[in-house]
Design an enzyme around this catalytic site. Structure first.
Site, PDB file in Angstrom:
ATOM      1  N   LYS A  82      12.365   7.380  -0.457  1.00 19.96           N
ATOM      2  CA  LYS A  82      12.126   8.224   0.708  1.00 19.96           C
ATOM      3  C   LYS A  82      13.023   9.461   0.694  1.00 19.96           C
ATOM      4  CE  LYS A  82       9.321   5.189   2.772  1.00 19.96           C
ATOM      5  NZ  LYS A  82       9.298   4.025   1.874  1.00 19.96           N
TER       6      LYS A  82
HETATM    7  C1  LIG Z   1       8.301   3.107   1.583  1.00 19.92           C
HETATM    8  C2  LIG Z   1       8.511   2.275   0.400  1.00 19.92           C
HETATM    9  C3  LIG Z   1       7.445   1.847  -0.398  1.00 19.92           C
HETATM   10  C4  LIG Z   1       6.010   2.160  -0.047  1.00 19.92           C
HETATM   11  O1  LIG Z   1       5.704   3.520  -0.184  1.00 19.92           O
HETATM   12  P1  LIG Z   1       4.435   4.134   0.554  1.00 19.92           P
HETATM   13  O2  LIG Z   1       4.491   5.591   0.310  1.00 19.92           O
HETATM   14  O3  LIG Z   1       4.591   3.783   1.996  1.00 19.92           O
HETATM   15  O4  LIG Z   1       3.230   3.491  -0.040  1.00 19.92           O
HETATM   16  C5  LIG Z   1       7.727   1.128  -1.546  1.00 19.92           C
HETATM   17  N1  LIG Z   1       9.012   0.807  -1.870  1.00 19.92           N
HETATM   18  C6  LIG Z   1      10.054   1.195  -1.107  1.00 19.92           C
HETATM   19  C7  LIG Z   1      11.414   0.791  -1.533  1.00 19.92           C
HETATM   20  C8  LIG Z   1       9.848   1.938   0.042  1.00 19.92           C
HETATM   21  O5  LIG Z   1      10.900   2.323   0.782  1.00 19.92           O
END
Ligand SMILES: *Cc1c(COP(=O)(O)O)cnc(C)c1O
Length: 493
Positions: free
Chosen positions: A110
């Site tokens: 993120k």
């Molecule tokens: C948010 C997240 C995901 C999923 O990603 P999306 O874009 O919501 O599909 C997978 N792994 C981690 C560690 C995340 O923080």
């Protein structure tokens, strides 16, 4: 480049405006009015650093930003916030290429978008001459919340409110959030799951009267969830950069196709990979990996999206989602940009909990492969890769790896593969430790990650190590019906 709503009510929206508003007035998501192609040969980009590639890609979408404005944002985001100059290192183990997207301040992918979003939003606001205070409303399954808080803390003219499922995040994730400093931050645990948090936030956005009231008080809502194009587009960059890395290191030949595996929840990360493919990056299969909340697996194999099931809390909590928001953007593309149909499907989802796509749309899904891993399979994958290569994956990456193995066994496809590695194993220390065979029975979370660190000979990242002694600042919780009230309370302080 302009943006339109997937549901048809808005067209010709400036990128800066789409970024500020986050979501269209009809509840649709903003999509570019055409996915831009790269007119350069990839070899020409091969020696660019991460920032240069980021500028190159983002400029194509954020067309009302000047080149040097984008460069300023890029430089402020991808600097020593990250623990490596490569920003997203590529690690080759057990025959696949792990694109490590977790070297930012909060140890999950993120950060790739949320370190830059605040800078983009500040510029967007001055561009659109907005003098209201921006209120970022965010629902989190664990990682977005902290990354957004970190990005927006103490940014002038912006406040941030994060809702997380009180019992649906890891201990470390929770501590990261409730110890957040910054007078403009607010963190609230809700008695419900991520879907409750996300739909609560969407309802606030769609509450015309409340939005009007906020306006009158000098506030304007925006979003840091992956529904915001300011999240999505920066994520396109690392697929290019990853591919270029393989090219530069002669792991692949010019033009060679690679498959990509993405551990998926809200469908943001994998949608960015799809955009990269549409832009001309030679991606073959887009392998969508889910945990036991396998709505997307069902959808990709049957064309039926059915959220009418219990949400399970798993050891990969950031993927514990039943309503994958960004899928709406994919529906828009595979329906030939049929806004009326998208609107209809989304209304069905809301009212009936289910929709079915047309045969023609199903055909357009052929580049996707869906799979899922159980909790046991996730732990097995962590153990297996650790034993084989001394490499420790977090639980989400392990879901992706497990699905990749299933895919290979089923199809025999040996195409070189990039796995999006989305979090540091130290964020999910309990499960990871158990999976590699550490006895954790009586240990608290911090002792567990110390044991993990010793066993696997990896240092605990600084930002986790210092968490234990940080003061808890946010201890508010609320029911899901009280989210609006919580927002009012924080803004009226
Ligand atoms: C948010 C997240 C995901 C999923 O990603 P999306 O874009 O919501 O599909 C997978 N792994 C981690 C560690 C995340 O923080």
């Amino acid at each position: 480049m302009f943006f339109n709503s997937t549901r048809g009510s808005e067209r010709g929206i400036y990128p800066s405006e789409a970024m500020i508003k986050g979501i269209a007035v009809d509840g649709g998501l903003y999509v570019p009015d055409g996915i831009p192609c790269i007119e350069w040969k990839l070899e020409d980009l091969m020696n660019m650093d991460y920032g240069a590639v980021a500028c190159f890609i983002m400029k194509k979408y954020f067309s009302d930003f000047e080149n040097d404005e984008i460069a300023e944002c890029v430089n402020s985001a991808y600097d020593d916030n990250f623990d490596t100059t490569d920003i997203v290192p590529m690690v080759e183990k057990v025959g696949v290429h792990f694109l490590e997207l977790y070297h930012g301040p909060t140890l999950a992918f993120k950060d790739m978008a949320l370190t830059i979003l605040p800078h983009l939003l500040k510029k967007a606001m001055s561009k659109r001459k907005i003098e209201k205070e921006l209120v970022i409303l965010t629902a989190t399954s664990g990682d977005t919340g902290k990354a957004a808080l970190e990005g927006f803390a103490n940014v002038e003219g912006i406040r941030i409110i994060v809702f997380y499922p009180e019992n649906g995040v890891s201990e470390i994730q929770k501590r990261q959030m409730i110890t957040q400093e910054g007078s403009n931050t607010c963190v609230i645990g809700i008695k419900g799951n991520f879907d409750d948090a996300q739909s609560g936030v969407k309802d606030i956005f769609n509450d015309d009267e409340f939005v009007k009231e906020l306006h009158e008080n000098g506030f304007m809502l925006s979003s840091a969830n992956s529904i915001n194009i300011g999240r999505l587009i920066p994520q396109v960059v690392y697929y290019f950069y990853g591919y270029l890395n393989l090219l530069r290191n002669k792991k692949i030949q010019s033009g060679e196709t690679v498959n990509v595996v993405v551990p998926t929840g809200n469908f943001g990360n994998i949608l960015s990979a799809y955009y990269a493919k549409k832009m001309g990056l030679p991606i073959g299969k887009l392998i969508c990996a889910s945990n036991e909340n396998n709505v997307l697996y069902d959808f990709l194999s049957t064309g039926i999206y059915d959220r009418r099931r219990e949400l399970k809390l798993t050891n990969s909590p950031s993927m514990d989602i039943l309503i994958s928001s960004n899928l709406e953007r994919l529906l828009y593309e595979i329906s030939g940009r049929d806004e009326i149909l998208v609107k209809e499907l989304m209304e069905k989802l809301k009212l009936e909990g289910k929709y079915i796509i047309t045969e023609k749309m199903k055909e357009e899904l052929k580049d996707f492969y869906g799979g899922y891993a159980s909790e046991a399979e996730t732990e097995e994958a962590i153990n297996k890769v650790y034993r084989a290569a001394d490499y420790v994956m977090d639980t989400h990456t392990a879901v992706a790896y497990s699905v990749y193995e299933q895919y290979k066994a089923k199809t025999g496809d040996n195409t070189k593969t990039i796995i999006a590695s989305t979090a540091s194993p130290f964020k999910f220390g309990k499960t990871v430790s158990k999976a590699v065979g550490i006895h954790i029975d009586d240990l608290d979370d911090f002792r567990i990650i110390e044991a993990l660190s010793k066993t696997v000979h990896n240092d605990i990242p600084q930002s986790v190590r210092t968490l234990e002694n940080k003061m808890v600042i946010h201890n508010n919780t609320c029911k899901k019906e009280e989210m609006k009230l919580a927002v009012q309370k924080f803004l009226n302080r």
